[in-house]
Design a protein around this motif. Structure first.
Motif, PDB file in Angstrom:
ATOM      1  N   PHE A 132       0.525  -1.266  -0.023  1.00 33.21           N
ATOM      2  CA  PHE A 132       0.114  -0.116  -0.045  1.00 33.21           C
ATOM      3  C   PHE A 132       0.806   1.337  -0.009  1.00 33.21           C
ATOM      4  N   ARG A 133       2.092   1.360   0.827  1.00 35.63           N
ATOM      5  CA  ARG A 133       2.567   2.662   0.875  1.00 35.63           C
ATOM      6  C   ARG A 133       3.433   2.840  -0.562  1.00 35.63           C
ATOM      7  N   GLU A 134       3.873   1.581  -1.205  1.00 33.67           N
ATOM      8  CA  GLU A 134       4.455   1.830  -2.328  1.00 33.67           C
ATOM      9  C   GLU A 134       3.633   2.252  -3.515  1.00 33.67           C
ATOM     10  N   ALA A 135       2.407   1.856  -3.290  1.00 36.07           N
ATOM     11  CA  ALA A 135       1.290   2.099  -4.295  1.00 36.07           C
ATOM     12  C   ALA A 135       1.080   3.534  -4.167  1.00 36.07           C
ATOM     13  N   VAL A 136       0.808   4.116  -3.014  1.00 35.20           N
ATOM     14  CA  VAL A 136       0.548   5.692  -3.040  1.00 35.20           C
ATOM     15  C   VAL A 136       1.778   6.301  -3.628  1.00 35.20           C
ATOM     16  N   THR A 137       2.944   5.852  -3.154  1.00 33.43           N
ATOM     17  CA  THR A 137       4.118   6.441  -3.951  1.00 33.43           C
ATOM     18  C   THR A 137       4.084   6.604  -5.400  1.00 33.43           C
ATOM     19  N   ALA A 197      -2.178  24.510  -5.237  1.00 34.96           N
ATOM     20  CA  ALA A 197      -0.655  24.570  -4.971  1.00 34.96           C
ATOM     21  C   ALA A 197      -0.111  24.343  -3.450  1.00 34.96           C
ATOM     22  N   SER A 198      -0.903  24.848  -2.515  1.00 32.02           N
ATOM     23  CA  SER A 198      -0.898  24.472  -1.101  1.00 32.02           C
ATOM     24  C   SER A 198      -1.037  23.027  -0.836  1.00 32.02           C
ATOM     25  N   PHE A 199      -2.277  22.748  -1.408  1.00 27.93           N
ATOM     26  CA  PHE A 199      -2.748  21.089  -1.333  1.00 27.93           C
ATOM     27  C   PHE A 199      -1.637  20.309  -1.904  1.00 27.93           C
ATOM     28  N   ALA A 200      -1.165  20.483  -2.947  1.00 26.60           N
ATOM     29  CA  ALA A 200      -0.286  19.678  -3.609  1.00 26.60           C
ATOM     30  C   ALA A 200       1.101  19.859  -2.753  1.00 26.60           C
ATOM     31  N   GLU A 201       1.563  20.768  -2.192  1.00 21.93           N
ATOM     32  CA  GLU A 201       2.710  20.688  -1.477  1.00 21.93           C
ATOM     33  C   GLU A 201       2.692  19.885  -0.192  1.00 21.93           C
ATOM     34  N   GLY A 202       1.312  19.958   0.350  1.00 19.91           N
ATOM     35  CA  GLY A 202       1.080  18.960   1.497  1.00 19.91           C
ATOM     36  C   GLY A 202       1.214  17.499   1.212  1.00 19.91           C
ATOM     37  N   CYS A 203       0.409  17.377  -0.326  1.00 18.72           N
ATOM     38  CA  CYS A 203       0.478  15.899  -0.581  1.00 18.72           C
ATOM     39  C   CYS A 203       1.941  15.274  -0.625  1.00 18.72           C
ATOM     40  N   PHE A 204       2.825  16.047  -1.490  1.00 18.87           N
ATOM     41  CA  PHE A 204       4.120  15.439  -1.655  1.00 18.87           C
ATOM     42  C   PHE A 204       5.073  15.725  -0.407  1.00 18.87           C
ATOM     43  N   ALA A 205       4.951  16.840   0.314  1.00 21.22           N
ATOM     44  CA  ALA A 205       5.802  16.803   1.565  1.00 21.22           C
ATOM     45  C   ALA A 205       5.438  15.948   2.557  1.00 21.22           C
ATOM     46  N   ARG A 208       3.987  11.734  -0.042  1.00 23.10           N
ATOM     47  CA  ARG A 208       5.094  11.176  -1.020  1.00 23.10           C
ATOM     48  C   ARG A 208       6.253  11.273  -0.432  1.00 23.10           C
ATOM     49  N   ASN A 209       6.832  12.164   0.222  1.00 19.66           N
ATOM     50  CA  ASN A 209       8.246  12.225   0.698  1.00 19.66           C
ATOM     51  C   ASN A 209       8.429  11.177   1.873  1.00 19.66           C
ATOM     52  N   PRO A 210       7.437  11.185   2.894  1.00 15.53           N
ATOM     53  CA  PRO A 210       7.888   9.934   3.845  1.00 15.53           C
ATOM     54  C   PRO A 210       7.546   8.576   3.231  1.00 15.53           C
ATOM     55  N   ASN A 211       6.714   8.504   2.448  1.00 19.10           N
ATOM     56  CA  ASN A 211       6.531   7.121   1.811  1.00 19.10           C
ATOM     57  C   ASN A 211       7.568   6.514   0.827  1.00 19.10           C
ATOM     58  N   SER A 212       8.322   7.724   0.350  1.00 16.92           N
ATOM     59  CA  SER A 212       9.495   7.255  -0.558  1.00 16.92           C
ATOM     60  C   SER A 212      10.571   6.578   0.373  1.00 16.92           C
ATOM     61  N   HIS A 213      10.532   6.459   1.596  1.00 14.71           N
ATOM     62  CA  HIS A 213      11.292   5.886   2.399  1.00 14.71           C
ATOM     63  C   HIS A 213      10.876   4.696   3.151  1.00 14.71           C
ATOM     64  N   GLU A 214       9.914   3.945   2.238  1.00 10.70           N
ATOM     65  CA  GLU A 214       9.076   2.873   2.796  1.00 10.70           C
ATOM     66  C   GLU A 214       9.955   1.732   3.667  1.00 10.70           C
ATOM     67  N   ALA A 215      11.336   1.468   3.168  1.00 12.26           N
ATOM     68  CA  ALA A 215      12.083   0.485   3.846  1.00 12.26           C
ATOM     69  C   ALA A 215      12.138   0.914   5.257  1.00 12.26           C
ATOM     70  N   GLN A 228      -4.729   8.411   1.678  1.00 13.96           N
ATOM     71  CA  GLN A 228      -3.510   9.112   1.068  1.00 13.96           C
ATOM     72  C   GLN A 228      -3.966   8.923  -0.364  1.00 13.96           C
ATOM     73  N   LEU A 229      -4.368   7.874  -1.149  1.00 10.30           N
ATOM     74  CA  LEU A 229      -4.609   7.709  -2.318  1.00 10.30           C
ATOM     75  C   LEU A 229      -5.488   8.695  -2.844  1.00 10.30           C
ATOM     76  N   ALA A 230      -6.690   8.863  -2.107  1.00 17.13           N
ATOM     77  CA  ALA A 230      -7.717   9.641  -2.350  1.00 17.13           C
ATOM     78  C   ALA A 230      -7.191  11.163  -2.538  1.00 17.13           C
TER      79      ALA A 230
END
Length: 246
Positions: A132-137, A197-205, A208-215, A228-230
């Motif tokens: 799931f975490r990788e799927a959101v990423t 723009a602010s919503f996008a910043e929240g989504c990625f910051a 997306r960014n924490p999920n990219s360190h899923e290991a 998160q997917l929604a």
């Protein structure tokens, strides 16, 4: 969009009829000892039916491929896993509304398949295998890439990309804008642009960014990953419906 239950049940019933299992008669004068079973229907019709059935199963039981054992596909019949999944899915279709009502939870349900295609198609394969975490990423990457495609830019990405394209500034050569609502010079236009723009910043910051360190992180619960997917689905829809100004 809700699934057409009657149609789905008909497709399931047809598949179960075609894949009914039986022992072939032994050749005259021979006794064959085998665990293998055959199907009643022609192989071509079974394959055609399976193409539709698999798509229904993906909606009703998204994790059927990983949760239902497939070991008997090799020892008994290639459609054993499909048959069990179909039988389970038929129960879900028949009883889901009743179970929700009896348990006192009749709230609206969110299906990943109804999310914006950029979000769900990017996440589908990983989601169905329980990652799931990788799927959101993956969904985040897809939304980012489609936004880059729409504005024709590769030099900026993620939060910076959305800040650029949803800016209230006039477009310049090589720096087009996306307008979520018509630019009528009103405060509403500026508010919506800044909001996206602010919503996008929240989504990625924050997602997306924490999920990219899923290991380094434990797997997300499915319901939390769906939330998160929604969020990325909302962002994707804003981009998809925005007007390109260049």
């Amino acid at each position: 969009m809700a699934i057409d239950t009657a149609w789905a049940r008909q497709e399931f019933t047809n598949f179960l009829t075609l894949t009914e299992l039986y022992h072939r008669a032994d050749p005259p004068g021979m006794t064959v000892v085998s665990s293998r079973l055959s199907n009643r229907g022609p192989a071509a019709e079974i394959m055609a039916s399976a193409q539709v059935v698999e798509q229904i199963l993906d909606r009703v039981l998204p994790r059927w491929r990983s949760e239902i054992p497939d070991s008997q596909n090799r020892t008994v019949n290639r459609w054993v896993q499909h048959r069990e999944a179909v039988q389970r899915a038929m129960v879900v279709l028949d009883r889901e509304a009743e179970v929700r009502e009896k348990l006192g939870d009749h709230a609206p349900q969110l299906s990943a398949a109804t999310l914006h295609p950029w979000a769900w198609e990017g996440a589908r394969s990983l989601w169905q295998s329980g990652h799931f975490r990788e799927a959101v990423t993956a969904a985040a990457r897809k939304v980012n890439a489609e936004t880059q495609n729409k504005v024709g830019r590769r030099d900026v990405t993620e939060s910076a990309l959305f800040k650029e394209v949803f800016s209230v500034d006039e477009p310049r050569p090589g720096r087009p804008r996306l307008h979520a609502v018509p630019d009528d010079g009103s405060k509403t236009f500026g508010s919506v642009q800044r909001g996206v723009a602010s919503f996008a910043e929240g989504c990625f910051a924050a997602i997306r960014n924490p999920n990219s360190h899923e290991a380094e992180l434990s797997e997300l619960p499915e319901h939390e990953a769906l939330e998160q997917l929604a969020a990325f689905s909302v962002l994707a829809r804003w981009v998809d419906t925005a007007t390109l100004a260049s």
